[in-house]
Design a protein around this motif. Structure first.
Motif, PDB file in Angstrom:
ATOM      1  N   UNK A 257     132.049  75.083  25.812  1.00 28.52           N
ATOM      2  CA  UNK A 257     133.019  74.202  25.172  1.00 28.52           C
ATOM      3  C   UNK A 257     132.403  73.559  23.949  1.00 28.52           C
ATOM      4  N   UNK A 258     133.239  73.179  22.999  1.00 35.39           N
ATOM      5  CA  UNK A 258     132.740  72.588  21.754  1.00 35.39           C
ATOM      6  C   UNK A 258     131.940  71.315  21.979  1.00 35.39           C
ATOM      7  N   UNK A 259     132.367  70.475  22.933  1.00 38.84           N
ATOM      8  CA  UNK A 259     131.663  69.211  23.131  1.00 38.84           C
ATOM      9  C   UNK A 259     130.198  69.453  23.479  1.00 38.84           C
ATOM     10  N   UNK A 260     129.922  70.501  24.238  1.00 41.23           N
ATOM     11  CA  UNK A 260     128.531  70.834  24.551  1.00 41.23           C
ATOM     12  C   UNK A 260     127.816  71.402  23.328  1.00 41.23           C
ATOM     13  N   UNK A 261     128.551  72.102  22.470  1.00 44.98           N
ATOM     14  CA  UNK A 261     127.937  72.630  21.250  1.00 44.98           C
ATOM     15  C   UNK A 261     127.513  71.501  20.316  1.00 44.98           C
ATOM     16  N   UNK A 262     128.336  70.459  20.215  1.00 41.58           N
ATOM     17  CA  UNK A 262     127.953  69.310  19.384  1.00 41.58           C
ATOM     18  C   UNK A 262     126.638  68.716  19.891  1.00 41.58           C
ATOM     19  N   UNK A 263     126.532  68.589  21.226  1.00 45.26           N
ATOM     20  CA  UNK A 263     125.307  68.060  21.805  1.00 45.26           C
ATOM     21  C   UNK A 263     124.127  68.996  21.623  1.00 45.26           C
ATOM     22  N   UNK A 264     124.364  70.309  21.713  1.00 41.28           N
ATOM     23  CA  UNK A 264     123.279  71.274  21.549  1.00 41.28           C
ATOM     24  C   UNK A 264     122.692  71.206  20.147  1.00 41.28           C
ATOM     25  N   UNK A 265     123.552  71.080  19.150  1.00 41.07           N
ATOM     26  CA  UNK A 265     123.065  70.949  17.767  1.00 41.07           C
ATOM     27  C   UNK A 265     122.179  69.712  17.648  1.00 41.07           C
ATOM     28  N   UNK A 266     122.650  68.594  18.185  1.00 41.02           N
ATOM     29  CA  UNK A 266     121.862  67.355  18.115  1.00 41.02           C
ATOM     30  C   UNK A 266     120.536  67.513  18.845  1.00 41.02           C
ATOM     31  N   UNK A 267     120.560  68.162  20.011  1.00 41.41           N
ATOM     32  CA  UNK A 267     119.333  68.330  20.780  1.00 41.41           C
ATOM     33  C   UNK A 267     118.306  69.170  20.045  1.00 41.41           C
ATOM     34  N   UNK A 268     118.742  70.267  19.426  1.00 42.34           N
ATOM     35  CA  UNK A 268     117.828  71.115  18.659  1.00 42.34           C
ATOM     36  C   UNK A 268     117.228  70.330  17.491  1.00 42.34           C
ATOM     37  N   UNK A 269     118.073  69.590  16.795  1.00 40.40           N
ATOM     38  CA  UNK A 269     117.595  68.836  15.635  1.00 40.40           C
ATOM     39  C   UNK A 269     116.649  67.708  16.040  1.00 40.40           C
ATOM     40  N   UNK A 270     116.977  67.026  17.137  1.00 40.43           N
ATOM     41  CA  UNK A 270     116.114  65.930  17.585  1.00 40.43           C
ATOM     42  C   UNK A 270     114.778  66.439  18.121  1.00 40.43           C
TER      43      UNK A 270
END
Length: 355
Positions: A257-270
């Motif tokens: 789902x998109x909501x998890x994708x938003x979090x995945x992007x943040x996690x990779x960047x952080x």
């Protein structure tokens, strides 16, 4: 309804689109005319009805003024407030109901007692044409519907035993296409981030797996990451923990789902890496926010509004043709490519954590 072809065999069923094309009107105009809804000139309505009869199209009884009960699970209500997936499904459903002059009555269903009360209310009220079950598809819920005299259609859910008709996106093939997009970019280690619990999500997991198997990729059993809710912060935490403990042992993430994708992007960047230079990310839903996150999210577009509209049409079709067997309708999805995906880095090797 069917018409007889050669040797007495039934021909294919005439579709509403064919009636509209023959009369030179839109599908919505043809639907209003055949359903008895206002807004169509009498002369035109007569022409459409006569054309439909000449083509042996089964004209449904008027649904104007009838009620449809929308049984919404607590999961659906929470999702509507959070990610807007359910909001868009309801938008399409409400628009279709307004077009047909149908009153849509929403009832929250959190317990079996709620469902029993809803079914009893629906059976007693002659104005109720049937029920739509929004994100209500677990076996316990469906067992309670046995013997219900009016049609039920599952919205964004399915019944493996085919007791009721249902409308969903093509979850399995959509996830497979999303994963194949990543494979085509050279990615072999594709993380799948999901929350288990619903069959629709399991179908997306199966599609990811199908693509990897078809692509000759092995050893992917350790690439499934589960979270307990659809919150982006949980996805971000899961991705960061994965990188901290195992290193960057993947080059792409496909989420359920998109909501998890938003979090995945943040996690990779952080975690100190870049999207898409180090990790490509693909979501599934294509919510409006997908185009505005950083970077804009590549996602499988789910026809959310059309799910709602098609579900109501299917329900009214069941009402007009009581002998029809339950059907499972899957709507096609398409990939929207944005800036969160790129070719896998050359010679990509796992980045192991520092000792």
């Amino acid at each position: 309804m069917t018409i007889q072809g050669k040797r007495g065999r039934p021909s294919r069923r005439i579709r509403l689109e064919e009636i509209a094309a023959r009369c030179g009107v839109s599908v919505s105009t043809a639907s209003r005319a055949l359903s008895g809804v206002g807004g169509v000139r009498d002369e035109l309505r007569t022409t459409i009805i006569e054309t439909a009869k000449s083509m042996n199209y089964a004209i449904p009884a008027s649904v104007a003024g009838r009620k449809v009960i929308l049984a919404a699970s607590s999961v659906a209500m929470v999702d509507s407030a959070r990610s807007q997936f359910t909001y868009h499904v309801l938008d399409g459903l409400n628009e279709r109901a307004r077009l047909l002059g149908v009153e849509l009555v929403t009832r929250p269903v959190a317990t079996p007692e709620d469902e029993v009360a809803l079914l009893r209310e629906s059976e007693r009220d002659d104005r109720v044409a049937g029920c739509l079950f929004l994100t209500l598809d677990d076996d316990d819920v469906l067992t309670l519907t046995a013997g219900f005299a009016k049609p039920i259609v599952l919205v964004n859910g399915d019944d493996p035993n085919m007791r009721h008709s249902s409308v969903t996106p093509c979850n399995r093939s959509a996830a497979m296409l999303a994963a194949q997009h990543l494979i085509g970019l050279g990615h072999r280690r594709i993380l799948f981030l999901m929350r288990r619990g619903r069959r629709t999500i399991e179908r997306r997991y199966e599609g990811w797996r199908d693509a990897l198997v078809a692509g000759g990729i092995t050893g992917f059993e350790d690439l499934v990451v589960e979270v307990q809710d659809w919150l982006p912060e949980l996805a971000s935490k899961a991705v960061k923990e994965r990188i901290a403990t195992r290193g960057l042992d993947f080059t792409a993430v496909l989420t359920a789902g998109d909501s998890l994708a938003f979090g995945a992007i943040a996690g990779v960047q952080e975690a100190g890496y870049s999207v898409p230079a180090d990790v490509s990310v693909v979501g599934m839903d294509d919510l409006p926010l997908a185009a505005f996150c950083n970077p804009p999210l590549t996602a499988m577009h789910i026809p959310m509004r059309e799910i709602g509209s098609a579900a109501l049409s299917l329900l009214l079709d069941d009402m007009a043709h009581s002998g029809l067997p339950p059907r499972r309708v899957e709507l096609a999805c398409n990939l929207v490519v944005r800036q969160s995906t790129a070719r896998a880095r050359a010679g990509a090797e796992p980045h192991l954590p520092a000792p």
